[in-house]
Design a protein around this motif. Sequence first.
Motif, PDB file in Angstrom:
ATOM      1  N   ASN A  99     -16.727  34.182  42.579  1.00  0.00           N
ATOM      2  CA  ASN A  99     -15.662  34.923  43.263  1.00  0.00           C
ATOM      3  C   ASN A  99     -15.628  36.388  42.834  1.00  0.00           C
ATOM      4  O   ASN A  99     -14.563  36.983  42.719  1.00  0.00           O
ATOM      5  CB  ASN A  99     -14.309  34.267  42.947  1.00  0.00           C
ATOM      6  CG  ASN A  99     -14.258  32.843  43.389  1.00  0.00           C
ATOM      7  OD1 ASN A  99     -14.280  32.553  44.576  1.00  0.00           O
ATOM      8  ND2 ASN A  99     -14.222  31.926  42.432  1.00  0.00           N
ATOM      9  N   PHE A 100     -16.813  36.970  42.631  1.00  0.00           N
ATOM     10  CA  PHE A 100     -16.872  38.316  42.067  1.00  0.00           C
ATOM     11  C   PHE A 100     -16.122  39.348  42.902  1.00  0.00           C
ATOM     12  O   PHE A 100     -15.384  40.171  42.358  1.00  0.00           O
ATOM     13  CB  PHE A 100     -18.321  38.750  41.858  1.00  0.00           C
ATOM     14  CG  PHE A 100     -18.434  40.012  41.064  1.00  0.00           C
ATOM     15  CD1 PHE A 100     -18.166  40.008  39.709  1.00  0.00           C
ATOM     16  CD2 PHE A 100     -18.785  41.199  41.670  1.00  0.00           C
ATOM     17  CE1 PHE A 100     -18.248  41.182  38.965  1.00  0.00           C
ATOM     18  CE2 PHE A 100     -18.875  42.371  40.936  1.00  0.00           C
ATOM     19  CZ  PHE A 100     -18.601  42.359  39.581  1.00  0.00           C
ATOM     20  N   SER A 101     -16.262  39.310  44.207  1.00  0.00           N
ATOM     21  CA  SER A 101     -15.576  40.311  45.033  1.00  0.00           C
ATOM     22  C   SER A 101     -14.064  40.165  44.921  1.00  0.00           C
ATOM     23  O   SER A 101     -13.341  41.168  44.897  1.00  0.00           O
ATOM     24  CB  SER A 101     -16.025  40.233  46.490  1.00  0.00           C
ATOM     25  OG  SER A 101     -15.703  38.977  47.048  1.00  0.00           O
ATOM     26  N   GLN A 102     -13.573  38.952  44.791  1.00  0.00           N
ATOM     27  CA  GLN A 102     -12.136  38.738  44.613  1.00  0.00           C
ATOM     28  C   GLN A 102     -11.686  39.207  43.234  1.00  0.00           C
ATOM     29  O   GLN A 102     -10.587  39.723  43.067  1.00  0.00           O
ATOM     30  CB  GLN A 102     -11.795  37.263  44.823  1.00  0.00           C
ATOM     31  CG  GLN A 102     -12.019  36.820  46.248  1.00  0.00           C
ATOM     32  CD  GLN A 102     -11.935  35.319  46.408  1.00  0.00           C
ATOM     33  OE1 GLN A 102     -11.926  34.574  45.442  1.00  0.00           O
ATOM     34  NE2 GLN A 102     -11.883  34.866  47.660  1.00  0.00           N
ATOM     35  N   LEU A 103     -12.543  39.040  42.259  1.00  0.00           N
ATOM     36  CA  LEU A 103     -12.271  39.503  40.904  1.00  0.00           C
ATOM     37  C   LEU A 103     -12.112  41.021  40.888  1.00  0.00           C
ATOM     38  O   LEU A 103     -11.159  41.557  40.304  1.00  0.00           O
ATOM     39  CB  LEU A 103     -13.422  39.071  39.997  1.00  0.00           C
ATOM     40  CG  LEU A 103     -13.368  39.417  38.528  1.00  0.00           C
ATOM     41  CD1 LEU A 103     -12.226  38.697  37.849  1.00  0.00           C
ATOM     42  CD2 LEU A 103     -14.681  39.027  37.878  1.00  0.00           C
TER      43      LEU A 103
ATOM     44  N   GLU B 116      -8.673  46.031  41.210  1.00  0.00           N
ATOM     45  CA  GLU B 116      -8.232  47.185  41.995  1.00  0.00           C
ATOM     46  C   GLU B 116      -6.731  47.161  42.238  1.00  0.00           C
ATOM     47  O   GLU B 116      -6.104  48.200  42.399  1.00  0.00           O
ATOM     48  CB  GLU B 116      -8.988  47.244  43.321  1.00  0.00           C
ATOM     49  CG  GLU B 116     -10.439  47.653  43.155  1.00  0.00           C
ATOM     50  CD  GLU B 116     -11.232  47.622  44.449  1.00  0.00           C
ATOM     51  OE1 GLU B 116     -10.867  46.849  45.369  1.00  0.00           O
ATOM     52  OE2 GLU B 116     -12.223  48.353  44.533  1.00  0.00           O
ATOM     53  N   ARG B 117      -6.132  45.965  42.256  1.00  0.00           N
ATOM     54  CA  ARG B 117      -4.677  45.829  42.428  1.00  0.00           C
ATOM     55  C   ARG B 117      -3.937  46.029  41.111  1.00  0.00           C
ATOM     56  O   ARG B 117      -2.714  45.952  41.069  1.00  0.00           O
ATOM     57  CB  ARG B 117      -4.333  44.437  42.978  1.00  0.00           C
ATOM     58  CG  ARG B 117      -4.757  44.196  44.397  1.00  0.00           C
ATOM     59  CD  ARG B 117      -4.138  42.920  44.945  1.00  0.00           C
ATOM     60  NE  ARG B 117      -4.482  41.740  44.169  1.00  0.00           N
ATOM     61  CZ  ARG B 117      -5.545  40.964  44.374  1.00  0.00           C
ATOM     62  NH1 ARG B 117      -6.388  41.260  45.348  1.00  0.00           N
ATOM     63  NH2 ARG B 117      -5.762  39.903  43.625  1.00  0.00           N
ATOM     64  N   GLY B 118      -4.673  46.247  40.031  1.00  0.00           N
ATOM     65  CA  GLY B 118      -4.035  46.488  38.751  1.00  0.00           C
ATOM     66  C   GLY B 118      -4.026  45.295  37.811  1.00  0.00           C
ATOM     67  O   GLY B 118      -3.468  45.367  36.717  1.00  0.00           O
ATOM     68  N   GLU B 119      -4.630  44.188  38.209  1.00  0.00           N
ATOM     69  CA  GLU B 119      -4.642  42.996  37.368  1.00  0.00           C
ATOM     70  C   GLU B 119      -5.720  43.096  36.289  1.00  0.00           C
ATOM     71  O   GLU B 119      -6.746  43.744  36.479  1.00  0.00           O
ATOM     72  CB  GLU B 119      -4.909  41.755  38.221  1.00  0.00           C
ATOM     73  CG  GLU B 119      -3.840  41.491  39.256  1.00  0.00           C
ATOM     74  CD  GLU B 119      -4.154  40.290  40.122  1.00  0.00           C
ATOM     75  OE1 GLU B 119      -4.668  39.286  39.592  1.00  0.00           O
ATOM     76  OE2 GLU B 119      -3.873  40.357  41.337  1.00  0.00           O
TER      77      GLU B 119
ATOM     78  N   PRO C 177     -12.346  33.358  25.223  1.00  0.00           N
ATOM     79  CA  PRO C 177     -12.435  34.637  25.932  1.00  0.00           C
ATOM     80  C   PRO C 177     -13.707  35.395  25.532  1.00  0.00           C
ATOM     81  O   PRO C 177     -14.002  35.530  24.351  1.00  0.00           O
ATOM     82  CB  PRO C 177     -11.197  35.399  25.465  1.00  0.00           C
ATOM     83  CG  PRO C 177     -10.263  34.350  24.966  1.00  0.00           C
ATOM     84  CD  PRO C 177     -11.128  33.262  24.419  1.00  0.00           C
ATOM     85  N   VAL C 178     -14.465  35.833  26.545  1.00  0.00           N
ATOM     86  CA  VAL C 178     -15.719  36.548  26.282  1.00  0.00           C
ATOM     87  C   VAL C 178     -15.774  37.915  26.956  1.00  0.00           C
ATOM     88  O   VAL C 178     -16.603  38.739  26.593  1.00  0.00           O
ATOM     89  CB  VAL C 178     -16.956  35.717  26.696  1.00  0.00           C
ATOM     90  CG1 VAL C 178     -17.061  34.468  25.856  1.00  0.00           C
ATOM     91  CG2 VAL C 178     -16.927  35.374  28.167  1.00  0.00           C
ATOM     92  N   ALA C 179     -14.915  38.149  27.941  1.00  0.00           N
ATOM     93  CA  ALA C 179     -14.948  39.427  28.658  1.00  0.00           C
ATOM     94  C   ALA C 179     -13.611  39.655  29.337  1.00  0.00           C
ATOM     95  O   ALA C 179     -12.825  38.727  29.535  1.00  0.00           O
ATOM     96  CB  ALA C 179     -16.066  39.432  29.697  1.00  0.00           C
ATOM     97  N   ARG C 180     -13.393  40.907  29.700  1.00  0.00           N
ATOM     98  CA  ARG C 180     -12.177  41.287  30.402  1.00  0.00           C
ATOM     99  C   ARG C 180     -12.565  42.213  31.546  1.00  0.00           C
ATOM    100  O   ARG C 180     -13.354  43.132  31.355  1.00  0.00           O
ATOM    101  CB  ARG C 180     -11.258  42.004  29.420  1.00  0.00           C
ATOM    102  CG  ARG C 180      -9.981  42.496  29.983  1.00  0.00           C
ATOM    103  CD  ARG C 180      -9.206  43.285  28.945  1.00  0.00           C
ATOM    104  NE  ARG C 180      -9.252  42.650  27.647  1.00  0.00           N
ATOM    105  CZ  ARG C 180      -8.206  42.080  27.048  1.00  0.00           C
ATOM    106  NH1 ARG C 180      -7.032  42.134  27.610  1.00  0.00           N
ATOM    107  NH2 ARG C 180      -8.338  41.517  25.873  1.00  0.00           N
TER     108      ARG C 180
ATOM    109  N   LYS D 219      -7.161  50.696  31.833  1.00  0.00           N
ATOM    110  CA  LYS D 219      -6.171  49.715  31.419  1.00  0.00           C
ATOM    111  C   LYS D 219      -6.725  48.686  30.458  1.00  0.00           C
ATOM    112  O   LYS D 219      -6.038  47.763  30.087  1.00  0.00           O
ATOM    113  CB  LYS D 219      -5.601  48.985  32.635  1.00  0.00           C
ATOM    114  CG  LYS D 219      -4.745  49.865  33.494  1.00  0.00           C
ATOM    115  CD  LYS D 219      -3.810  49.039  34.299  1.00  0.00           C
ATOM    116  CE  LYS D 219      -2.876  49.966  35.047  1.00  0.00           C
ATOM    117  NZ  LYS D 219      -1.742  49.275  35.575  1.00  0.00           N
ATOM    118  N   SER D 220      -7.952  48.823  30.039  1.00  0.00           N
ATOM    119  CA  SER D 220      -8.544  47.812  29.166  1.00  0.00           C
ATOM    120  C   SER D 220      -8.125  47.985  27.720  1.00  0.00           C
ATOM    121  O   SER D 220      -8.392  47.132  26.892  1.00  0.00           O
ATOM    122  CB  SER D 220     -10.067  47.850  29.266  1.00  0.00           C
ATOM    123  OG  SER D 220     -10.554  49.051  28.719  1.00  0.00           O
TER     124      SER D 220
END
Length: 57
Positions: free
Chosen positions: A9-13, A18-21, A31-34, A40-41
């Motif tokens: 679901n990469f495009s949804q990710l 882009e929406r700020g999530e 957890p391995v990535a953000r 904002k990271s």
Amino acid sequence: MTVREANQNFSQLIAAAERGEVIVITSNGVPVARVAPEGKSGRQDCDGNSDRVYHRG
């Protein structure tokens, strides 16, 4: 979100970022990535220690 879900679901990710999530990617429950909107990271821009930096657009 698991690595497999992120891959499928990469495009949804990216749209979510882009929406700020901020999305945390896990592997075997760890957890391995953000994926986060730029700035904002909680980290500075590339520190020069990365082997791969991808820029879009």
